[in-house]
Design an enzyme around this catalytic site. Structure first.
Site, short mmCIF file in Angstrom:
data_model
loop_
_atom_site.label_atom_id
_atom_site.label_comp_id
_atom_site.label_asym_id
_atom_site.label_seq_id
_atom_site.Cartn_x
_atom_site.Cartn_y
_atom_site.Cartn_z
N GLY A 156 0.84 -1.19 0.00
CA GLY A 156 0.00 0.00 0.00
C GLY A 156 0.88 1.24 0.00
O GLY A 156 2.02 1.22 -0.44
N ARG A 157 0.32 2.35 0.50
CA ARG A 157 1.08 3.61 0.52
C ARG A 157 2.44 3.45 1.21
O ARG A 157 3.47 3.86 0.70
CB ARG A 157 0.30 4.70 1.25
CG ARG A 157 -0.91 5.27 0.51
CD ARG A 157 -1.45 6.44 1.35
NE ARG A 157 -2.65 7.04 0.78
CZ ARG A 157 -3.88 6.68 1.09
NH1 ARG A 157 -4.06 5.70 1.97
NH2 ARG A 157 -4.92 7.27 0.55
N ILE A 158 2.41 2.87 2.41
CA ILE A 158 3.64 2.76 3.19
C ILE A 158 4.59 1.75 2.56
O ILE A 158 5.80 1.99 2.46
CB ILE A 158 3.31 2.42 4.65
CG1 ILE A 158 2.56 3.58 5.31
CG2 ILE A 158 4.58 2.09 5.44
CD1 ILE A 158 2.00 3.27 6.69
N ARG A 179 -2.42 -9.07 -1.27
CA ARG A 179 -3.59 -9.92 -1.54
C ARG A 179 -4.23 -9.62 -2.88
O ARG A 179 -4.77 -10.50 -3.53
CB ARG A 179 -4.61 -9.76 -0.41
CG ARG A 179 -4.22 -10.47 0.87
CD ARG A 179 -5.24 -10.24 1.95
NE ARG A 179 -5.31 -8.84 2.34
CZ ARG A 179 -6.20 -8.35 3.18
NH1 ARG A 179 -7.12 -9.14 3.70
NH2 ARG A 179 -6.19 -7.07 3.49
N ALA A 237 4.10 -2.19 11.23
CA ALA A 237 2.66 -2.17 10.99
C ALA A 237 1.92 -2.22 12.33
O ALA A 237 1.73 -1.20 12.99
CB ALA A 237 2.26 -3.32 10.08
N ARG A 238 1.50 -3.40 12.74
CA ARG A 238 0.88 -3.62 14.05
C ARG A 238 1.46 -4.90 14.64
O ARG A 238 1.78 -5.86 13.93
CB ARG A 238 -0.64 -3.73 13.93
CG ARG A 238 -1.34 -2.38 13.77
CD ARG A 238 -1.26 -1.53 15.02
NE ARG A 238 -1.99 -0.28 14.93
CZ ARG A 238 -1.46 0.89 14.57
NH1 ARG A 238 -0.17 0.96 14.27
NH2 ARG A 238 -2.20 1.98 14.52
N GLU A 267 1.34 -4.64 23.14
CA GLU A 267 1.89 -3.32 23.44
C GLU A 267 1.08 -2.61 24.54
O GLU A 267 -0.14 -2.66 24.52
CB GLU A 267 1.84 -2.51 22.14
CG GLU A 267 2.60 -1.24 22.13
CD GLU A 267 2.67 -0.65 20.73
OE1 GLU A 267 2.46 0.57 20.61
OE2 GLU A 267 2.92 -1.40 19.75
N HIS A 285 7.44 2.33 19.42
CA HIS A 285 6.38 2.79 18.51
C HIS A 285 6.65 4.24 18.06
O HIS A 285 5.83 5.15 18.28
CB HIS A 285 5.01 2.68 19.16
CG HIS A 285 3.90 2.51 18.16
ND1 HIS A 285 2.88 1.62 18.31
CD2 HIS A 285 3.67 3.13 16.97
CE1 HIS A 285 2.05 1.70 17.28
NE2 HIS A 285 2.52 2.61 16.45
N GLY A 287 7.03 5.23 14.88
CA GLY A 287 6.75 5.37 13.45
C GLY A 287 6.40 6.76 12.98
O GLY A 287 6.87 7.20 11.93
#
Length: 318
Positions: A156-158, A179, A237-238, A267, A285, A287
């Site tokens: 995606g964008r990132i 996907r 990401a997560r 987290e 975290h 980012g």
């Protein structure tokens, strides 16, 4: 004037912009909302600007079946802490802040790639310990990134921003798993058929998919087993996309060379077993942790609130 709850302190320009338009309550606490606070937010406010950790899940909406709140303007691109289906069923719209976070998050990915590959965290700890004995030709040899293969999971964008930095900055070959088909990855890149192929082909794998039920533990023991023993895993990401226990085992047993993490499965809890390992870089975290970025994110959230207040189409619905 609509009542707005901002659940965590944001940069001053964001607070000022919100106060110019709304009756603002600023919760000056760095921890996520408690169950009681979630109920109060839904029951007593017209609008809420929540962020990571404020768990507006199905249980929270069940506790307030007819909420006064009509919009959760999330501060952040990730919204896995919000049950969007439950929100919509309760008549609550949800927005996020894409775009504003892209470059900063990609920068942290490159930071972690370099720190893990070149053993920078381990080296800094050695110097701070006072035990460094001086330079020698075979000291702390790491992975030279230039010309290596980057695997991106989620283009995606990132993911595209990371690929651009790696390709143009380090002449890396890019392969990726997504996907759906990606017609324009932005750089010369090959979309491989499945996750295992990307994990096996890459010298460094970066996780850049959104967190949702389909991606929970996407990177587990099987995916990690496909990696090269010289490979490095980076997650910006997560946390729950990676099975943390499986990652700890792979790192501890030397089945992969290293990892760089900015996010964690539970987290802010980070397992002691992970913290003990020298071959993992751990960031808190970071980012989007730059003032101008966090300000842009906040202003985007406020723009969504104002659009709702004006009865206009929401800029960033999810």
């Amino acid at each position: 004037m609509r009542k707005l709850l901002i659940t965590r302190r944001l940069p001053d320009p964001v607070i000022a912009a919100a106060e110019a338009r709304f009756d603002v309550t600023l919760r000056d606490d760095t921890s996520p909302l408690s169950s009681d606070e979630l109920a109060t937010a839904l029951r007593d406010y017209d609008l809420v600007l929540p962020t990571l950790g404020d768990r507006f899940d199905a249980e929270a909406f069940a506790a307030v079946p007819e909420p006064r709140c009509k919009l959760l303007a999330n501060f952040g691109v990730g919204y896995n802490h919000i049950d969007v289906a439950a929100a919509q069923a309760a008549g609550v719209a949800v927005t996020n802040t894409p775009g504003a976070v892209t470059d900063a998050t990609a920068d942290i990915a490159l930071t972690l790639m370099l720190m893990s590959a070149r053993r920078a965290g381990e080296g800094e700890r050695l110097v701070r310990s006072g035990e460094w004995q001086g330079w020698h030709p075979t000291q702390m040899l790491g992975l030279h990134l230039t010309g290596k293969v980057l695997g991106v999971v989620g283009m995606g964008r990132i993911g595209k921003a990371i690929a651009r930095r790696a390709h143009h900055g380090f002449d890396m070959e890019v392969v990726f798993f997504n996907r759906s088909q990606v017609a324009e990855p932005g750089v010369p890149a090959r979309q491989l058929d499945n996750l295992a192929e990307v994990m096996a082909a890459a010298d460094v794998v970066v996780i850049a998919v959104p967190a949702n039920p389909a991606t929970h533990h996407l990177i587990g023991a099987e995916a990690l087993a496909a990696m090269k023993p010289t490979g490095h895993l980076v997650n910006i990401a997560r946390g729950d996309i990676v099975d943390e226990a499986a990652l700890i085992a792979a790192l501890a047993e030397g089945r992969i060379a290293g990892a760089g993490l900015d996010v964690y499965e539970f987290e802010p809890k980070v397992p002691e077993a992970l913290r003990r390992l020298d071959n993992v870089v751990l960031l808190p975290h970071l980012g989007t942790a730059a003032l101008e970025v966090r300000t842009s994110m906040g202003m985007m959230a406020v723009d969504n609130l104002i659009a709702f207040d004006d009865g206009r189409e929401l800029s960033n619905p999810v």
